[in-house]
Write a protein that holds these residues in place. Sequence first.
Motif, PDB file in Angstrom:
ATOM      1  N   GLY A  61       0.828  -1.192   0.000  1.00 42.69           N
ATOM      2  CA  GLY A  61       0.000   0.000   0.000  1.00 42.69           C
ATOM      3  C   GLY A  61       0.864   1.244   0.000  1.00 42.69           C
ATOM      4  N   ASP A  62       0.234   2.389  -0.215  1.00 44.84           N
ATOM      5  CA  ASP A  62       0.903   3.687  -0.115  1.00 44.84           C
ATOM      6  C   ASP A  62       0.510   4.347   1.190  1.00 44.84           C
ATOM      7  OD1 ASP A  62       2.080   3.346  -2.563  1.00 44.84           O
ATOM      8  OD2 ASP A  62       0.654   4.601  -3.654  1.00 44.84           O
ATOM      9  N   HIS A  71      -0.736   9.031  10.277  1.00 46.14           N
ATOM     10  CA  HIS A  71      -0.535   8.311   9.020  1.00 46.14           C
ATOM     11  C   HIS A  71      -1.807   8.344   8.175  1.00 46.14           C
ATOM     12  CE1 HIS A  71       3.041   7.021  10.991  1.00 46.14           C
ATOM     13  NE2 HIS A  71       3.320   6.033  10.168  1.00 46.14           N
ATOM     14  N   GLN A  72      -1.618   8.497   6.879  1.00 44.02           N
ATOM     15  CA  GLN A  72      -2.706   8.339   5.919  1.00 44.02           C
ATOM     16  C   GLN A  72      -2.346   7.190   4.983  1.00 44.02           C
ATOM     17  OE1 GLN A  72      -3.195  12.233   4.064  1.00 44.02           O
ATOM     18  NE2 GLN A  72      -5.082  12.553   5.188  1.00 44.02           N
ATOM     19  N   TYR A  73      -3.355   6.362   4.663  1.00 48.80           N
ATOM     20  CA  TYR A  73      -3.114   5.169   3.861  1.00 48.80           C
ATOM     21  C   TYR A  73      -3.898   5.237   2.559  1.00 48.80           C
ATOM     22  CZ  TYR A  73      -1.330   3.652   8.334  1.00 48.80           C
ATOM     23  OH  TYR A  73      -0.627   3.586   9.503  1.00 48.80           O
ATOM     24  N   PHE A  74      -3.295   4.691   1.494  1.00 47.79           N
ATOM     25  CA  PHE A  74      -3.880   4.745   0.160  1.00 47.79           C
ATOM     26  C   PHE A  74      -3.662   3.401  -0.544  1.00 47.79           C
ATOM     27  CE2 PHE A  74      -2.043   8.811   1.386  1.00 47.79           C
ATOM     28  CZ  PHE A  74      -3.113   9.686   1.264  1.00 47.79           C
ATOM     29  N   ALA A  75      -4.411   3.198  -1.602  1.00 46.40           N
ATOM     30  CA  ALA A  75      -4.188   2.015  -2.425  1.00 46.40           C
ATOM     31  C   ALA A  75      -2.794   2.092  -3.044  1.00 46.40           C
ATOM     32  CB  ALA A  75      -5.252   1.931  -3.524  1.00 46.40           C
ATOM     33  N   PRO A  76      -2.165   0.961  -3.341  1.00 45.07           N
ATOM     34  CA  PRO A  76      -0.809   0.981  -3.904  1.00 45.07           C
ATOM     35  C   PRO A  76      -0.758   1.651  -5.266  1.00 45.07           C
ATOM     36  CG  PRO A  76      -1.753  -1.226  -4.038  1.00 45.07           C
ATOM     37  CD  PRO A  76      -2.683  -0.420  -3.193  1.00 45.07           C
ATOM     38  N   LYS A 121      11.454   7.601  -2.656  1.00 48.94           N
ATOM     39  CA  LYS A 121      10.146   6.968  -2.796  1.00 48.94           C
ATOM     40  C   LYS A 121       9.879   6.117  -1.553  1.00 48.94           C
ATOM     41  CE  LYS A 121       9.635   8.146  -7.253  1.00 48.94           C
ATOM     42  NZ  LYS A 121       8.510   8.959  -7.786  1.00 48.94           N
ATOM     43  N   TRP A 122       8.608   5.816  -1.305  1.00 52.05           N
ATOM     44  CA  TRP A 122       8.306   4.949  -0.176  1.00 52.05           C
ATOM     45  C   TRP A 122       6.959   4.261  -0.374  1.00 52.05           C
ATOM     46  CZ3 TRP A 122       8.678  10.269   0.143  1.00 52.05           C
ATOM     47  CH2 TRP A 122       7.536  10.987   0.484  1.00 52.05           C
ATOM     48  N   ALA A 123       6.774   3.206   0.413  1.00 48.08           N
ATOM     49  CA  ALA A 123       5.536   2.422   0.382  1.00 48.08           C
ATOM     50  C   ALA A 123       5.447   1.680   1.708  1.00 48.08           C
ATOM     51  CB  ALA A 123       5.525   1.459  -0.810  1.00 48.08           C
ATOM     52  N   MET A 124       4.505   0.745   1.809  1.00 46.30           N
ATOM     53  CA  MET A 124       4.366  -0.034   3.030  1.00 46.30           C
ATOM     54  C   MET A 124       3.982  -1.463   2.687  1.00 46.30           C
ATOM     55  SD  MET A 124       2.262   0.860   6.546  1.00 46.30           S
ATOM     56  CE  MET A 124       3.353   2.254   6.891  1.00 46.30           C
TER      57      MET A 124
END
Length: 267
Positions: A61-62, A71-76, A121-124
């Motif tokens: 995910g993003d 934290h805010q989470y988003f679709a990848p 860049k980053w992701a989770m």
Amino acid sequence: MRRISYTFLISLTSFFSFGQQININPSIINFHLGNPGASENQTITITNNSAELQAFEINLGDWTRTETGSHQYFAPNTQPYSCASWVRLNKNFIELKPGEMEEIVVTLQAPENPEALEKMKWAMVFIQGATLKKPEANGPQEIKTFINEIVRVGVHLYQTPFNLSKQAIKAVSLNPSKDEKNTFDFMIENDGNVMTMVKAHVELTNITTGEELVAPNADFPLFPYGKRIIKLDLPKDIKPGKYSLLAIADYGDSNPLEAIEKVIEIK
């Protein structure tokens, strides 16, 4: 049958333990790819120390941090800073018997486009486990409830090209907090191209007596080109009077301090 689902999201600092039963390590993965097409493998280790079979789903995910640090989470692959599309996971689902350990291989493959390697860049990586409870009936005519308890853990993934090194923090503003007494909102901006760890604190000097007070540090990371509002509390034992208040942002011994000064009155 009615299904009730509870989800808990936890971001980590070193490793995570589900009540000392499930260990996930590490909590942060750092990549430093700087050449087009380059790749690197790293691993996440999951250990089942419980007495029961455990199942986990692994996906991407993003995410980002807001100005207040949440934290805010988003679709990848939906955010401009995302590297989720660069990531391959060797497994998306695992089951672990009691005492078992398994490694998830995280592969980061840089694109062939050199421009993609000009920014951080980053992701989770999300690891989600579920424990299913048997249906329960409150009575012969009542609806059964199927409870699905879910714990979702986020492992931070950072891609910082090895040629990026600019650190540049700027103190933007310092204002009294609107909702907390003797608290100031200190806004700091990262003008550099790498994530930077910042320490912020306040120093006060009583204009009449010369007495000096220092409040504890607030430590936090700041993404490149991001802003953060840090709440700085004045010492609880501060006496009435006029003070010179100095809010200071420190981001390393080799970098200059950033600060904003104000004269305040404590009544």
